[in-house]
Design a protein around this motif. Structure first.
Motif, PDB file in Angstrom:
ATOM      1  N   ASP A 143       0.830  -1.199   0.000  1.00 17.75           N
ATOM      2  CA  ASP A 143       0.000   0.000   0.000  1.00 17.75           C
ATOM      3  C   ASP A 143       0.873   1.261   0.000  1.00 17.75           C
ATOM      4  OD1 ASP A 143       0.964   0.151   2.582  1.00 17.75           O
ATOM      5  OD2 ASP A 143      -0.953  -0.274   3.545  1.00 17.75           O
ATOM      6  N   LYS A 144       0.228   2.405   0.127  1.00 17.74           N
ATOM      7  CA  LYS A 144       0.949   3.684   0.051  1.00 17.74           C
ATOM      8  C   LYS A 144       2.001   3.791   1.158  1.00 17.74           C
ATOM      9  CE  LYS A 144       0.155   8.696   0.054  1.00 17.74           C
ATOM     10  NZ  LYS A 144      -0.834   9.774   0.280  1.00 17.74           N
ATOM     11  N   GLU A 145       1.672   3.350   2.355  1.00 19.26           N
ATOM     12  CA  GLU A 145       2.642   3.396   3.445  1.00 19.26           C
ATOM     13  C   GLU A 145       3.859   2.529   3.134  1.00 19.26           C
ATOM     14  OE1 GLU A 145       3.179   2.207   8.175  1.00 19.26           O
ATOM     15  OE2 GLU A 145       1.201   2.115   7.250  1.00 19.26           O
ATOM     16  N   ALA A 146       3.613   1.313   2.646  1.00 13.57           N
ATOM     17  CA  ALA A 146       4.720   0.408   2.322  1.00 13.57           C
ATOM     18  C   ALA A 146       5.590   0.996   1.220  1.00 13.57           C
ATOM     19  CB  ALA A 146       4.178  -0.950   1.900  1.00 13.57           C
ATOM     20  N   LEU A 147       4.959   1.626   0.240  1.00 14.29           N
ATOM     21  CA  LEU A 147       5.707   2.254  -0.851  1.00 14.29           C
ATOM     22  C   LEU A 147       6.565   3.396  -0.314  1.00 14.29           C
ATOM     23  CD1 LEU A 147       6.286   2.504  -3.894  1.00 14.29           C
ATOM     24  CD2 LEU A 147       4.258   3.982  -4.066  1.00 14.29           C
ATOM     25  N   TYR A 148       6.007   4.202   0.586  1.00 13.88           N
ATOM     26  CA  TYR A 148       6.762   5.309   1.176  1.00 13.88           C
ATOM     27  C   TYR A 148       7.975   4.781   1.945  1.00 13.88           C
ATOM     28  CZ  TYR A 148       7.787   9.480   3.968  1.00 13.88           C
ATOM     29  OH  TYR A 148       8.408  10.559   4.552  1.00 13.88           O
ATOM     30  N   LEU A 149       7.774   3.734   2.727  1.00  8.48           N
ATOM     31  CA  LEU A 149       8.865   3.182   3.521  1.00  8.48           C
ATOM     32  C   LEU A 149       9.963   2.610   2.621  1.00  8.48           C
ATOM     33  CD1 LEU A 149       6.827   1.489   6.377  1.00  8.48           C
ATOM     34  CD2 LEU A 149       8.146   3.619   6.498  1.00  8.48           C
ATOM     35  N   LYS A 150       9.573   2.005   1.507  1.00 14.79           N
ATOM     36  CA  LYS A 150      10.571   1.507   0.552  1.00 14.79           C
ATOM     37  C   LYS A 150      11.311   2.664  -0.108  1.00 14.79           C
ATOM     38  CE  LYS A 150       8.529  -3.003  -0.571  1.00 14.79           C
ATOM     39  NZ  LYS A 150       7.420  -3.036   0.397  1.00 14.79           N
ATOM     40  N   ALA A 151      10.582   3.749  -0.392  1.00 13.38           N
ATOM     41  CA  ALA A 151      11.222   4.940  -0.967  1.00 13.38           C
ATOM     42  C   ALA A 151      12.202   5.554   0.036  1.00 13.38           C
ATOM     43  CB  ALA A 151      10.158   5.963  -1.376  1.00 13.38           C
ATOM     44  N   LEU A 152      11.834   5.556   1.302  1.00 13.10           N
ATOM     45  CA  LEU A 152      12.731   6.062   2.344  1.00 13.10           C
ATOM     46  C   LEU A 152      14.012   5.237   2.396  1.00 13.10           C
ATOM     47  CD1 LEU A 152      13.509   7.735   4.840  1.00 13.10           C
ATOM     48  CD2 LEU A 152      12.016   6.242   6.205  1.00 13.10           C
ATOM     49  N   GLU A 153      13.893   3.917   2.323  1.00 11.78           N
ATOM     50  CA  GLU A 153      15.082   3.063   2.318  1.00 11.78           C
ATOM     51  C   GLU A 153      15.945   3.342   1.103  1.00 11.78           C
ATOM     52  OE1 GLU A 153      16.197   1.054   4.760  1.00 11.78           O
ATOM     53  OE2 GLU A 153      14.547   1.972   5.869  1.00 11.78           O
ATOM     54  N   ARG A 154      15.305   3.595  -0.037  1.00 13.65           N
ATOM     55  CA  ARG A 154      16.032   3.926  -1.263  1.00 13.65           C
ATOM     56  C   ARG A 154      16.803   5.240  -1.080  1.00 13.65           C
ATOM     57  NH1 ARG A 154      17.781   1.521  -5.955  1.00 13.65           N
ATOM     58  NH2 ARG A 154      17.606   2.888  -7.746  1.00 13.65           N
ATOM     59  N   TYR A 155      16.161   6.218  -0.462  1.00 13.35           N
ATOM     60  CA  TYR A 155      16.801   7.507  -0.197  1.00 13.35           C
ATOM     61  C   TYR A 155      18.002   7.329   0.731  1.00 13.35           C
ATOM     62  CZ  TYR A 155      17.422  12.252   1.624  1.00 13.35           C
ATOM     63  OH  TYR A 155      17.955  13.463   2.006  1.00 13.35           O
ATOM     64  N   LYS A 156      17.824   6.556   1.784  1.00 15.64           N
ATOM     65  CA  LYS A 156      18.909   6.326   2.736  1.00 15.64           C
ATOM     66  C   LYS A 156      20.102   5.653   2.058  1.00 15.64           C
ATOM     67  CE  LYS A 156      17.499   4.386   6.548  1.00 15.64           C
ATOM     68  NZ  LYS A 156      16.636   3.493   7.395  1.00 15.64           N
ATOM     69  N   ALA A 157      19.818   4.686   1.199  1.00 15.28           N
ATOM     70  CA  ALA A 157      20.902   3.967   0.532  1.00 15.28           C
ATOM     71  C   ALA A 157      21.604   4.838  -0.506  1.00 15.28           C
ATOM     72  CB  ALA A 157      20.348   2.706  -0.126  1.00 15.28           C
ATOM     73  N   ASN A 158      20.821   5.555  -1.302  1.00 10.21           N
ATOM     74  CA  ASN A 158      21.396   6.292  -2.439  1.00 10.21           C
ATOM     75  C   ASN A 158      21.936   7.662  -2.073  1.00 10.21           C
ATOM     76  OD1 ASN A 158      20.698   4.133  -3.986  1.00 10.21           O
ATOM     77  ND2 ASN A 158      19.184   5.193  -5.227  1.00 10.21           N
ATOM     78  N   TRP A 159      21.323   8.314  -1.100  1.00 10.98           N
ATOM     79  CA  TRP A 159      21.720   9.688  -0.787  1.00 10.98           C
ATOM     80  C   TRP A 159      22.414   9.791   0.565  1.00 10.98           C
ATOM     81  CZ3 TRP A 159      22.126  12.979  -4.540  1.00 10.98           C
ATOM     82  CH2 TRP A 159      21.354  12.791  -5.698  1.00 10.98           C
ATOM     83  N   LEU A 160      21.751   9.395   1.630  1.00 10.29           N
ATOM     84  CA  LEU A 160      22.414   9.473   2.938  1.00 10.29           C
ATOM     85  C   LEU A 160      23.673   8.613   2.958  1.00 10.29           C
ATOM     86  CD1 LEU A 160      19.450   9.422   5.495  1.00 10.29           C
ATOM     87  CD2 LEU A 160      20.684  11.381   4.556  1.00 10.29           C
TER      88      LEU A 160
END
Length: 200
Positions: free
Chosen positions: A54-71
């Motif tokens: 769902d939307k929450e799961a998608l957001y959490l996956k996007a957050l992990e992507r941000y952490k890996a790629n940017w942070l």
């Protein structure tokens, strides 16, 4: 990019996550509409939810992507620099480059998300994940500053935890100002002033 029932996926999951990340980064969780998410990813709602939840799961996956790629990129740069003070300055400059990059949504995904907490649809899971991401960044700063202290780049009396909190406050402030449209050159002035707080 859509898929039929029973057929293998014919889209790149990383590309879809990057597209969703951009929408959430720009708008936050509450304001990101399904229409924007499906339009950006090229997937229908059933295909999007089947692949990512769902939307929450998608957001959490996007957050992990941000952490890996940017942070992860910022922290790796900090950790690769042997001189303690320069390591922190490089981190701040790297983050400032991202915050003001014209091809990116502006600001920091995590700080933007923290600022949006309290919305009607923001879940406890999202709130917890954002706080953990914030704490992880500050903890990485504290660990690097502790290393600087062990290496003799900070005096023995230096308050490592306090410094980590100070530099993360600088990062958060830069993120808010960048979201509001401040120029990269102005953030450089803030970085130079922040570095004058380095204990002697």
């Amino acid at each position: 990019m859509t898929q039929g029932r029973g057929r293998p996926r014919n889209f790149d999951s990383d590309e879809v996550l990057d597209a969703a990340l951009t929408v959430f980064w720009r708008n936050g969780f509450d304001a990101a509409s399904l229409a924007e998410l499906t339009g950006a990813t090229g997937l229908t709602k059933p295909s999007l939810y089947a692949a990512f939840g769902d939307k929450e799961a998608l957001y959490l996956k996007a957050l992990e992507r941000y952490k890996a790629n940017w942070l992860g990129r910022h922290l790796a740069l900090m950790e690769s620099e042997p001189q303690g003070k320069r390591a922190i300055e490089l981190l701040l400059q790297s983050i400032a480059d991202m915050l003001c990059h014209p091809a990116l949504p502006g600001g920091c995904f995590v700080v933007n998300g923290i600022a949006d907490l309290g919305g009607e649809r923001t879940t406890e899971g999202i709130e917890a994940a954002l706080h953990l991401a914030l704490q992880a960044c500050e903890r990485a700063l504290e660990e690097r500053l502790a290393q600087a202290k062990r290496d003799g780049h900070l005096p023995g009396k230096a308050d490592v935890a306090g410094l980590a909190g100070f530099f993360y406050t600088v990062i958060a402030g830069m993120a808010v100002k960048a979201k509001a449209g401040i120029k990269r050159e102005q953030l450089e002035v803030s970085i130079k002033l922040a570095m004058t707080a380095w204990p002697r």
